[in-house]
Design an enzyme around this catalytic site. Sequence first.
Site, PDB file in Angstrom:
ATOM      1  CE  LYS A   1     -81.102 106.257-136.265  1.00 16.32           C
ATOM      2  NZ  LYS A   1     -79.721 106.499-135.839  1.00 16.32           N
TER       3      LYS A   1
ATOM      4  CD  GLU B   1     -75.105 101.886-130.463  1.00 17.33           C
ATOM      5  OE1 GLU B   1     -76.337 102.059-130.432  1.00 17.33           O
ATOM      6  OE2 GLU B   1     -74.312 102.743-130.889  1.00 17.33           O
TER       7      GLU B   1
ATOM      8  CD1 TRP C   1     -84.958  95.133-133.086  1.00 18.04           C
ATOM      9  CD2 TRP C   1     -86.468  95.440-131.473  1.00 18.04           C
ATOM     10  NE1 TRP C   1     -84.284  95.213-131.891  1.00 18.04           N
ATOM     11  CE2 TRP C   1     -85.187  95.391-130.880  1.00 18.04           C
ATOM     12  CE3 TRP C   1     -87.577  95.622-130.641  1.00 18.04           C
ATOM     13  CZ2 TRP C   1     -84.986  95.526-129.519  1.00 18.04           C
ATOM     14  CZ3 TRP C   1     -87.392  95.752-129.280  1.00 18.04           C
ATOM     15  CH2 TRP C   1     -86.095  95.705-128.725  1.00 18.04           C
TER      16      TRP C   1
ATOM     17  CG  ASN D   1     -93.792 100.216-134.774  1.00 12.25           C
ATOM     18  OD1 ASN D   1     -93.081  99.590-133.999  1.00 12.25           O
ATOM     19  ND2 ASN D   1     -93.630 101.508-135.002  1.00 12.25           N
ATOM     20  N   GLY D   2     -95.254  98.387-132.279  1.00 15.11           N
ATOM     21  CA  GLY D   2     -95.575  98.829-130.926  1.00 15.11           C
ATOM     22  C   GLY D   2     -95.743  97.675-129.972  1.00 15.11           C
TER      23      GLY D   2
ATOM     24  CG  HIS E   1     -62.217 105.671-106.567  1.00 17.64           C
ATOM     25  ND1 HIS E   1     -61.922 105.769-105.219  1.00 17.64           N
ATOM     26  CD2 HIS E   1     -61.930 106.897-107.094  1.00 17.64           C
ATOM     27  CE1 HIS E   1     -61.499 106.975-104.934  1.00 17.64           C
ATOM     28  NE2 HIS E   1     -61.486 107.689-106.054  1.00 17.64           N
TER      29      HIS E   1
ATOM     30  CB  CYS F   1     -91.894  96.694-136.363  1.00 20.12           C
ATOM     31  SG  CYS F   1     -91.653  95.501-135.016  1.00 20.12           S
TER      32      CYS F   1
ATOM     33  NE  ARG G   1     -89.945 102.485-137.948  1.00 23.54           N
ATOM     34  CZ  ARG G   1     -90.129 103.631-137.304  1.00 23.54           C
ATOM     35  NH1 ARG G   1     -89.531 104.719-137.718  1.00 23.54           N
ATOM     36  NH2 ARG G   1     -90.902 103.703-136.238  1.00 23.54           N
TER      37      ARG G   1
ATOM     38  CE  LYS H   1     -72.875 106.143-132.115  1.00 26.46           C
ATOM     39  NZ  LYS H   1     -73.742 105.938-130.947  1.00 26.46           N
TER      40      LYS H   1
ATOM     41  CD  GLU I   1     -72.385 108.375-128.838  1.00 24.65           C
ATOM     42  OE1 GLU I   1     -72.726 108.189-130.013  1.00 24.65           O
ATOM     43  OE2 GLU I   1     -73.118 108.064-127.866  1.00 24.65           O
TER      44      GLU I   1
END
Length: 610
Positions: free
Chosen positions: A605, A490, A74, A99-100, A506, A2, A27, A487, A483
């Site tokens: 983020k 996301e 968040w 935040n946390g 496989h 947050c 955030r 992306k 990556e």
Amino acid sequence: MCGIVGGIAGQDLVPMIMEGLRRLEYRGYDSAGVAVLEGAGLHRVRSVGRVAELAAAATREALQGHLGIGHTRWATHGGVAECNAHPMLSQDSVAVVHNGIIENFHALRERLEALGYAFSSQTDTEVIAHLIHHYRQQSADLFVATRRAVGDLKGAFAIAVLSVADPDLLCVARMGCPLLLGLGEDGHYFASDVSALLPVTRRILYLEDGDVAALRRDGLEIVDAQGAAVHRPEQLSQLSAAAVELGPYRHFMQKEIHEQPRALADTLEGAVNGGLAVADLWGPEAETVFADVDSVLFLASGTSHYASLVGRQWLESIAGLPAQAELGHEYRYRDSIPNPRQLVVTLSQSGETLDTFEALRRAKEIGHERTLAICNVAESAIPRASRLRFITRAGPEIGVASTKAFTTQLAALYLLALTLAKSRGRLPAQAEVAHLDALRQLPGSVQHALNLEPQIQVWAGRFAQKEHALFLGRGLHYPIALEGALKLKEISYIHAEAYPAGELKHGPLALVDQDMPVVVIAPNDRLLEKLAANMQEVHARGGELYVFADLDSHFSASAGVHVIRLPRHAGLLSPVLHAIPVQLLAYHAALVKGTDVDRPRNLAKSVTVE
């Protein structure tokens, strides 16, 4: 994850808080809220959704106050609902933003319920508000009550508190989550990120873990975890306001993709201009730390972990050092065997990634003393906890999906491989010159890759119609496939997976059909012929191939095979170039689908929860 911002000053702070929240929205953006004191009254406005909606609600209510706190959320504890939006109140007299994660909130909640406190949310934050209210009834002022309450909390937190009983005092505290103070001409401020304070001040103090601070309009007091008064040095932020503005770009992700040539040039400047001077690049202790290193352990998460997978191969091929790459959240909880001669390297864009930070702490606990942080934020927790640090010069990265932080991490890892090779006598002078020349040319080559954007847009239009995609790579480029898949999922919400191309037979080959586009990272390296055979396996089963090749490779387009050519093969630095088109593919696919590129659902983020 947050964002929090606020302060105490001689003027109305609501505009400053709203602008700060807008800058912190990367955030967290599930909900937002603000609480202010004006006269003897405490006023709160909250809303589900974006900061713009909160600002509109605050305007309708003509909200104003000289002391205020704001939050953009968040969600962790409790769903996305106004009742769970911060600030949290206790008895309409104490307000808290946080935040946390408070790990012992269940026990604290039971204790507070026994004391008669009623809870209106599912959050862990509400226990902080009630706990501080409880201690304020027994204490001389809010500063004393906050210090007592912080002593009861377990977990990671950055909090800010105001109280009707203390109209000239704002208190903040930090443990494991970012929090900094701003010094203004007419007041004092706090925020999770310096960008939120740039409209009012560039004079910054960074709090340490355990610090609790009292902010008054004309004064500032800080004590540490033991209650002793401490002084934290003032710094002048070099971050410009323009660096965190969108400018001519449509999204921050687009801006940050196109900033990569400059970010790489800035990150590499010391080496390409001054050579591999160990102390200059890695710090005064580097000669000692690097001496007789016999292996390297990378600890990271997400995109940073993929960078470390490339770095692992560079370390082994260039420096001849065994290397491992582990996810921080897994390393922390397993029994590992410490090696005093091993170099532990942590990678994080924000420097506040909690699972990476805790992995570093675990490594140090079991005896690892040689630690190096590669990070984009100099004053963040991970660099401060490390013996050595290399600060990438990517500039602020606002978009949730990392782009320039990833490529600058790769640049730093390449420099690390060269430095350790040189210290081990494995880098002759002629080879050093050649490597540095390749690095000097890298920003220009990245710009050439960016120029392929119109061709990639065409591909993105086709991808946006699909529900699944497969990414393939081999060797150094398998992490780039990972990556690329990350992306795409996301920001476009297209399900994507990545595999080493040799793994197709496989199992993953069972997924391939005409509705599953297959992206292939196909540089002109020694594995190209093997990769070509894997591509034939896809083509023979009706799969449609989208190939990112090099200019000097022999691939050509045909029915079911689409080819985009990057610049000529860049050797060991090729992963940096091939990261660019997969970023652009994801960005433009998301544009076509109409998703929120900079703020994808369910993500944020700076990952300050585990």
